[in-house]
Scaffold this motif. Structure first.
Motif, mmCIF file in Angstrom:
data_model
loop_
_atom_site.group_PDB
_atom_site.id
_atom_site.type_symbol
_atom_site.label_atom_id
_atom_site.label_comp_id
_atom_site.label_asym_id
_atom_site.label_seq_id
_atom_site.Cartn_x
_atom_site.Cartn_y
_atom_site.Cartn_z
ATOM 1 N N ARG A 12 -11.643 -11.123 81.672
ATOM 2 C CA ARG A 12 -11.759 -10.213 80.528
ATOM 3 C C ARG A 12 -11.024 -10.775 79.319
ATOM 4 N N GLN A 13 -9.804 -11.273 79.547
ATOM 5 C CA GLN A 13 -9.009 -11.823 78.453
ATOM 6 C C GLN A 13 -9.691 -13.041 77.839
ATOM 7 N N ASN A 14 -10.258 -13.891 78.695
ATOM 8 C CA ASN A 14 -10.946 -15.087 78.203
ATOM 9 C C ASN A 14 -12.143 -14.723 77.339
ATOM 10 N N ALA A 15 -12.898 -13.711 77.762
ATOM 11 C CA ALA A 15 -14.074 -13.289 76.994
ATOM 12 C C ALA A 15 -13.655 -12.755 75.625
ATOM 13 N N LYS A 16 -12.574 -11.972 75.607
ATOM 14 C CA LYS A 16 -12.088 -11.408 74.350
ATOM 15 C C LYS A 16 -11.601 -12.515 73.412
ATOM 16 N N ARG A 17 -10.828 -13.460 73.979
ATOM 17 C CA ARG A 17 -10.265 -14.558 73.193
ATOM 18 C C ARG A 17 -11.382 -15.455 72.658
ATOM 19 N N PHE A 18 -12.415 -15.685 73.487
ATOM 20 C CA PHE A 18 -13.556 -16.502 73.069
ATOM 21 C C PHE A 18 -14.245 -15.882 71.860
ATOM 22 N N ALA A 19 -14.428 -14.549 71.896
ATOM 23 C CA ALA A 19 -15.085 -13.858 70.791
ATOM 24 C C ALA A 19 -14.268 -13.971 69.508
ATOM 25 N N VAL A 20 -12.948 -13.824 69.625
ATOM 26 C CA VAL A 20 -12.080 -13.903 68.455
ATOM 27 C C VAL A 20 -12.113 -15.312 67.864
ATOM 28 N N ASN A 21 -11.992 -16.312 68.750
ATOM 29 C CA ASN A 21 -11.989 -17.697 68.287
ATOM 30 C C ASN A 21 -13.331 -18.093 67.687
ATOM 31 N N LYS A 22 -14.418 -17.571 68.263
ATOM 32 C CA LYS A 22 -15.751 -17.872 67.739
ATOM 33 C C LYS A 22 -15.909 -17.322 66.328
ATOM 34 N N ALA A 23 -15.436 -16.099 66.106
ATOM 35 C CA ALA A 23 -15.506 -15.489 64.778
ATOM 36 C C ALA A 23 -14.654 -16.269 63.781
ATOM 37 N N ARG A 24 -13.476 -16.693 64.226
ATOM 38 C CA ARG A 24 -12.579 -17.437 63.352
ATOM 39 C C ARG A 24 -13.183 -18.790 62.979
ATOM 40 N N ARG A 25 -13.752 -19.484 63.976
ATOM 41 C CA ARG A 25 -14.384 -20.775 63.742
ATOM 42 C C ARG A 25 -15.561 -20.627 62.774
ATOM 43 N N SER A 26 -16.312 -19.558 62.933
ATOM 44 C CA SER A 26 -17.457 -19.299 62.058
ATOM 45 C C SER A 26 -17.004 -19.079 60.613
ATOM 46 N N ARG A 27 -15.916 -18.324 60.444
ATOM 47 C CA ARG A 27 -15.386 -18.060 59.106
ATOM 48 C C ARG A 27 -14.918 -19.350 58.443
#
Length: 87
Positions: A12-27
């Motif tokens: 669960r933590q990995n999925a949440k962290r992946f989503a946050v990092n993906k959004a940050r990388r996109s920005r």
């Protein structure tokens, strides 16, 4: 698949962290693309402004562990050299 409660939580933590990092990388990529477009148009003022906006975003990615600091430094250096080269 996760078998223990601990591994389920880590998943669960990995999925949440992946989503946050993906959004940050996109920005970050969006900000870098704005600089690239300003350079391509040949507008030095717009390119300078876009570079100023991109720098804190890129460095935030470094502090959050999305990018390595040397990668960010290399990107900033190359972009700033290209902006400086504009007439």
């Amino acid at each position: 698949m996760a078998n223990s409660p601990q591994s389920e939580k880590r998943a669960r933590q990995n999925a949440k962290r992946f989503a946050v990092n993906k959004a940050r990388r996109s920005r970050i990529r969006t900000e870098l693309r704005k600089v690239e477009e300003a350079i391509a148009s040949g507008d030095k003022d717009a390119a300078t402004a876009a570079l100023r906006a991109a720098q804190p975003e890129l460095m935030r990615g470094v502090s959050k562990g999305v990018y390595h600091k040397n990668t960010a430094a290399r990107k900033m250096s190359r972009l700033s050299n290209r902006v400086k080269a504009l007439g």
